[in-house]
Design a protein around this motif. Structure first.
Motif, PDB file in Angstrom:
ATOM      1  N   THR A 105      -1.760 -19.067  14.978  1.00 59.55           N
ATOM      2  CA  THR A 105      -0.905 -20.087  15.110  1.00 59.55           C
ATOM      3  C   THR A 105       0.165 -19.152  16.323  1.00 59.55           C
ATOM      4  OG1 THR A 105       0.578 -19.600  13.250  1.00 59.55           O
ATOM      5  CG2 THR A 105      -1.065 -21.487  13.282  1.00 59.55           C
ATOM      6  N   ARG A 109      -0.372 -19.065  20.661  1.00 59.11           N
ATOM      7  CA  ARG A 109       0.329 -19.653  21.548  1.00 59.11           C
ATOM      8  C   ARG A 109       0.496 -19.005  22.942  1.00 59.11           C
ATOM      9  NH1 ARG A 109       6.382 -19.389  20.781  1.00 59.11           N
ATOM     10  NH2 ARG A 109       6.566 -17.602  19.472  1.00 59.11           N
ATOM     11  N   HIS A 110       0.495 -17.839  22.833  1.00 55.75           N
ATOM     12  CA  HIS A 110       0.728 -17.075  24.264  1.00 55.75           C
ATOM     13  C   HIS A 110      -0.423 -17.019  25.037  1.00 55.75           C
ATOM     14  CE1 HIS A 110       4.617 -16.186  22.603  1.00 55.75           C
ATOM     15  NE2 HIS A 110       4.096 -15.394  21.891  1.00 55.75           N
ATOM     16  N   PRO A 112      -4.284 -18.031  26.994  1.00 50.19           N
ATOM     17  CA  PRO A 112      -4.958 -19.355  27.580  1.00 50.19           C
ATOM     18  C   PRO A 112      -5.387 -20.416  26.796  1.00 50.19           C
ATOM     19  CG  PRO A 112      -5.335 -17.413  28.888  1.00 50.19           C
ATOM     20  CD  PRO A 112      -4.917 -16.807  27.462  1.00 50.19           C
ATOM     21  N   ARG A 113      -5.414 -21.418  27.107  1.00 51.53           N
ATOM     22  CA  ARG A 113      -5.962 -22.597  26.548  1.00 51.53           C
ATOM     23  C   ARG A 113      -7.109 -22.290  25.716  1.00 51.53           C
ATOM     24  NH1 ARG A 113      -4.065 -27.953  25.526  1.00 51.53           N
ATOM     25  NH2 ARG A 113      -2.768 -27.661  27.377  1.00 51.53           N
ATOM     26  N   SER A 114      -8.019 -22.017  26.154  1.00 50.93           N
ATOM     27  CA  SER A 114      -9.579 -21.898  25.688  1.00 50.93           C
ATOM     28  C   SER A 114      -9.441 -20.442  24.769  1.00 50.93           C
ATOM     29  CB  SER A 114     -10.605 -21.570  26.778  1.00 50.93           C
ATOM     30  OG  SER A 114     -10.078 -20.462  27.627  1.00 50.93           O
ATOM     31  N   GLU A 115      -8.873 -19.461  25.172  1.00 47.44           N
ATOM     32  CA  GLU A 115      -8.669 -18.427  24.096  1.00 47.44           C
ATOM     33  C   GLU A 115      -7.902 -18.748  22.874  1.00 47.44           C
ATOM     34  OE1 GLU A 115      -7.567 -14.870  26.026  1.00 47.44           O
ATOM     35  OE2 GLU A 115      -8.761 -15.193  28.010  1.00 47.44           O
ATOM     36  N   GLY A 116      -6.774 -19.310  23.281  1.00 44.33           N
ATOM     37  CA  GLY A 116      -6.025 -19.757  22.093  1.00 44.33           C
ATOM     38  C   GLY A 116      -6.992 -20.469  21.001  1.00 44.33           C
ATOM     39  N   LEU A 117      -7.377 -21.640  21.508  1.00 42.84           N
ATOM     40  CA  LEU A 117      -8.349 -22.594  20.657  1.00 42.84           C
ATOM     41  C   LEU A 117      -9.301 -21.656  19.703  1.00 42.84           C
ATOM     42  CD1 LEU A 117      -8.811 -25.402  19.467  1.00 42.84           C
ATOM     43  CD2 LEU A 117     -10.514 -25.441  21.476  1.00 42.84           C
ATOM     44  N   LYS A 119      -9.190 -18.641  18.854  1.00 42.40           N
ATOM     45  CA  LYS A 119      -8.224 -17.689  18.116  1.00 42.40           C
ATOM     46  C   LYS A 119      -7.888 -18.473  17.032  1.00 42.40           C
ATOM     47  CE  LYS A 119      -6.181 -13.836  17.177  1.00 42.40           C
ATOM     48  NZ  LYS A 119      -7.148 -12.537  17.042  1.00 42.40           N
TER      49      LYS A 119
END
Length: 285
Positions: A105, A109-110, A112-117, A119
């Protein structure tokens, strides 16, 4: 004279306040106590993998046992220091689960969107898994034991009795299998080196790399088998067949080449345990 007695905070945008709160929570998650607890959790999980690997090898040789975390914890609880080991394991796994939750969480959040999802899914799944292991340690510490194979089957039955139960169980199985594929890819691609650079370029680094590859691939294959049992249980409307890691590994014993597959999987779990112990001490958090 105009001004805000609260220092201007009353007029701050809600997203700014939430962002600052998240930054504060992230700073707290980087604290030394949580770092120590998470590393201790990695060490606890390392020990569990070694014990599970030994149980798998023993199964091939005809000895009884439950090749999953509950079976390993049960064996650890039987030693003279059992209660202390149980509480210690509970605290370590709780710390590790909290650290993984912050990874899923606060730090995701830091990215990129695809990597964050990605993670969010991977670290979130691990947070739940480590939390479950910590709960099992705590249960044994207070004298309440359970069979995870029976619990998994009961959970599958409960899910199948609900609307859209079969699709949900299938999705769960595919998620677990997907995590398994992730471990295999991570092992074969040696992506774990990003977490452990202490031995990079040294002779010991080759040994650590070999342990990492073998361990990640073996654990990944076991998770893929576990996930497939969920999928099969949903497809055949037989939730009792989804018996978790222990059931998926024991199912191999009934196949002609099963024992020859179980031996390297058991050895791989031991290798992963040794790697995880090194990760606990020298890994980047």
């Amino acid at each position: 004279m105009s001004g805000n007695p609260s220092g201007g905070r009353a007029g701050a945008a809600p997203e700014t306040i939430l962002g600052e709160a998240a930054d504060a929570a992230e700073a707290a998650s980087n604290s030394k106590p949580l770092d120590v607890a998470a590393r201790w959790g990695f060490a606890v999980m390392a020990l569990l993998h070694v014990v599970i690997g030994a149980i798998v090898v023993a199964l091939v040789l005809g000895a009884p046992g439950k090749a999953e975390p509950t079976g390993a914890i049960e064996q650890l609880a039987a030693n003279p220091w059992g209660p202390a080991v149980m509480w210690s394991g509970c605290i370590g796994c709780a710390g590790l689960a909290l650290w993984q939750l912050s990874e899923a969480t606060l730090r995701a959040r830091h990215l990129p969107r695809s990597e964050g999802l990605g993670k969010l899914v991977s670290s979130g799944f691990l947070a739940v898994a480590y939390g479950g292991v910590g709960y099992t340690f705590g249960s044994f510490a207070v004298g309440v034991s359970s069979d995870s194979s029976d619990s998994t089957a009961a959970f599958s039955r409960s899910l199948m009795d609900r609307p859209l139960g079969a699709p949900l169980l299938t999705a769960l199985g595919l998620t677990v299998a997907g995590i398994g594929v992730y471990f295999v890819v991570k092992g074969l691609g040696k992506k774990f080196k990003e977490e452990l650079r202490h031995f990079e370029g040294t002779h010991r680094g080759h040994l650590v790399s070999a342990l990492g590859v073998t361990g990640h691939v073996a654990k990944g294959l076991a998770l893929v088998l576990t996930g497939l049992l969920f999928v099969v249980a949903a497809a055949t409307n037989d939730p009792g067949s989804s018996t978790g890691l222990d059931g998926s590994l024991k199912a191999l014993l009934h196949h002609p080449f099963g024992p020859y597959l179980l031996l390297p999987i058991g050895a791989g779990f031991i290798a992963y345990g040794v790697f995880a112990l090194i990760r606990a001490r020298f890994g980047r958090m």
